[in-house]
Design a protein around this motif. Structure first.
Motif, PDB file in Angstrom:
ATOM      1  N   TYR A 159      23.676  10.996 -22.703  1.00  0.00           N
ATOM      2  CA  TYR A 159      23.618   9.882 -23.654  1.00  0.00           C
ATOM      3  C   TYR A 159      24.220  10.284 -24.997  1.00  0.00           C
ATOM      4  O   TYR A 159      25.161   9.676 -25.484  1.00  0.00           O
ATOM      5  N   GLU A 203      27.106   6.508 -20.026  1.00  0.00           N
ATOM      6  CA  GLU A 203      25.941   6.498 -20.930  1.00  0.00           C
ATOM      7  C   GLU A 203      26.365   6.726 -22.381  1.00  0.00           C
ATOM      8  O   GLU A 203      25.766   6.175 -23.308  1.00  0.00           O
ATOM      9  N   HIS A 216      22.124  -2.288 -24.558  1.00  0.00           N
ATOM     10  CA  HIS A 216      22.662  -1.085 -23.908  1.00  0.00           C
ATOM     11  C   HIS A 216      23.090  -1.415 -22.469  1.00  0.00           C
ATOM     12  O   HIS A 216      24.189  -1.081 -22.037  1.00  0.00           O
ATOM     13  N   GLU A 217      22.212  -2.112 -21.723  1.00  0.00           N
ATOM     14  CA  GLU A 217      22.556  -2.467 -20.331  1.00  0.00           C
ATOM     15  C   GLU A 217      23.777  -3.381 -20.299  1.00  0.00           C
ATOM     16  O   GLU A 217      24.624  -3.269 -19.416  1.00  0.00           O
ATOM     17  N   HIS A 226      26.915  -1.526 -20.216  1.00  0.00           N
ATOM     18  CA  HIS A 226      27.228  -1.071 -18.842  1.00  0.00           C
ATOM     19  C   HIS A 226      27.899  -2.181 -18.035  1.00  0.00           C
ATOM     20  O   HIS A 226      28.778  -1.916 -17.218  1.00  0.00           O
TER      21      HIS A 226
HETATM   22 ZN   LIG Z   1      22.483   3.444 -19.642  1.00  0.00          ZN
END
Ligand SMILES: [Zn+2]
Length: 494
Positions: free
Chosen positions: A368, A321, A302-303, A306
């Protein structure tokens, strides 16, 4: 005047001059230099050894320079604050004001970073493990500001004792770390002291010139992990590989990833990406985690989503998100770390959490899952409009390509992002989705959406219907279009 193909000579000359100016801006003398001398204070009683910094920052200015300390309490911890002539400077709130002498304003100070990290112990400010400190740069580096200079460039040199590290996400050459185009406040994570550090080669981002290397500097802070250190390294390396598969090369040419042990805990904890000047990622890892716990967790992939996008200011949280929440299971499924059915099951179970966000025009509710539901619908729309040729991955890759490889370290508006995404898609598809859903209330009929896609959850079992109207799109959403299959990544655990 514009020819049918190519561009007029004047435009080419301007482009070349711009490129030369960009190179000069990198090489030009910086507005400020920061020299950091690190000393490791010896362990005493039950206090471990830790880094103490002596910092001298000098800025070329004809007017007084304000040096700002971090608002988290770090400013009060700066000791022996003096100017270039060794005169004490009084603190005014969190600021020191220094008039220039011979065109240079200098601030010197000392900071016991180890003691500060133990006292604050926050992953968003500074935290200590063993003899190392993980902190955001603004904890130890003052931020210079003066009239007429918004984001002064800073060249940082750090002298470290033997067997200790200094790591940051900034571009570095010949021992000089360069902060450009952002302020100290957004500079991201740094690591000082004794920690395991390893440089991992990763596939370079698309658009990087041949021969350039891309890498992750991985720092593992001291902890009593159940898994071997090599397992942690492989977890990060393989997660970077699967990320590179989705993004057509890794998201950044360099990055700092810091693993922070959580004593006695199992599983991966909180993760945070801070991208200013260079991407940095912090992830808490429970010491009792197994290889399977690492493999099945969503936080690091997930990171890494980003890290492929700029920070979107304004109302950009749902977009950032939502993209990370939507893309993360797809990345793992395409690498073979998750089945397609598991992804659909996760979506059918969790997408209802995004309904209230869509109902509020993406101005409330879960950023999210509201954002993830938006991206699922955008993915369907893009694939429908392009007869399956393109999907959201082309939007994400395209926006980064349009913005250049430093895109992830920048700050854009959602509008700027959408414009670059649509340029890559060749049609204003994402702009149409944003215009339709942002600021306008929508009741989404999820049951109808799953029915049209031909996917159903019975208990814990996913069944599919290939006669459904959107079945062809469903088949390429998770797996990717035929002919563009991603390389599998060997699993960490069996
Ligand atoms: Zn995030």
């Amino acid at each position: 005047m514009l020819g049918r193909r190519g561009m007029p000579l004047a435009a080419i000359v301007v482009l070349i001059l711009d490129a030369a100016a960009a190179v000069r801006a990198q090489d030009a003398a910086p507005d400020c230099t920061a020299q950091v001398d690190v000393e490791m204070i010896a362990a005493r009683d039950d206090v471990p050894a830790g880094p103490v910094l002596a910092v001298a920052m000098a800025c070329r200015s004809s007017v007084p320079v304000q040096f700002f300390g971090d608002g988290s309490g770090a400013a009060a911890a700066l000791k022996s604050v003096r100017d270039g002539a060794d005169r004490p400077i009084e603190r005014d709130g969190g600021t020191w004001r220094v008039p220039p002498e011979a065109g240079v304003a200098t601030l010197r100070y000392r900071l016991d970073l180890g003691a500060l990290a133990r006292a604050i112990s926050s992953v968003s400010v500074a935290v200590s493990r063993g003899e190392a400190v993980l902190s955001v740069a603004s904890t130890w580096l003052v931020e210079p500001r003066w009239q007429g200079t918004a984001e002064p460039s800073i060249d940082i040199t750090v002298k470290t004792p033997p067997d200790t590290v200094f790591l940051a996400g900034l571009p570095e050459s010949n021992g000089v770390w360069r902060l450009r185009g952002t302020t100290v406040r957004f500079m991201g994570y740094t690591v000082f002291g004794r920690a395991q550090a390893e440089r991992l080669a990763v596939p370079p981002p698309a658009g990087m010139s041949d021969g350039d290397q891309a890498y992750i500097d991985l720092a593992i802070l001291n902890g009593d992990f159940d898994v071997a250190r090599g397992d942690l390294v492989e977890w990060v390396r393989r997660t970077a590989l699967m990320t590179a598969g989705y993004w057509d090369g890794f998201t950044n040419r360099r990055m700092l990833v810091a693993l922070l042990p959580s004593p006695g805990r199992r599983g991966v904890g909180y993760g945070r990406t801070v991208p200013g000047g260079g991407s940095t990622v912090m992830v808490q890892v429970g010491e009792r985690s197994s290889r399977a716990d690492l493999q099945n967790d969503w936080v690091l992939p997930h990171e890494f989503v980003h890290t492929g996008m700029p920070f979107l200011r304004g109302n950009g949280t749902w977009f950032m998100e939502g993209a990370a929440t939507y893309v993360e299971p797809i990345v793992r499924a395409r690498a073979g770390w998750k089945t397609e059915a598991e992804v659909w099951r996760e979506w059918i179970e969790n997408m209802p959490r995004g309904l209230s966000a869509l109902d509020s025009g993406l101005e409330g509710g879960s950023a999210y899952w509201g954002g993830a539901l938006f991206f699922l619908m955008a993915d369907i729309e893009i694939r429908r409009a392009t007869a399956g040729a393109k999907g959201v991955e082309d939007c994400f890759r395209g926006a980064r390509h349009e913005g250049g490889v430093m895109t992830p370290t920048q700050r854009w508006t959602v509008g700027e992002y959408v414009g670059r995404c649509d340029k890559a898609l060749g049609a204003p598809l994402m702009a149409g989705m944003v215009a339709r859903y942002v600021g306008t209330s929508h009741r989404i009929d999820l049951d109808a959406l799953w029915r049209d896609l031909g996917v159903r959850l019975d208990g814990t079992t996913i069944t599919t219907d290939d006669a459904a109207p959107l079945a062809a799109i469903r088949k390429i959403i998770v797996a990717g279009p035929p002919g563009r299959m991603q390389q599998k990544v060997p699993p960490l655990a069996n």
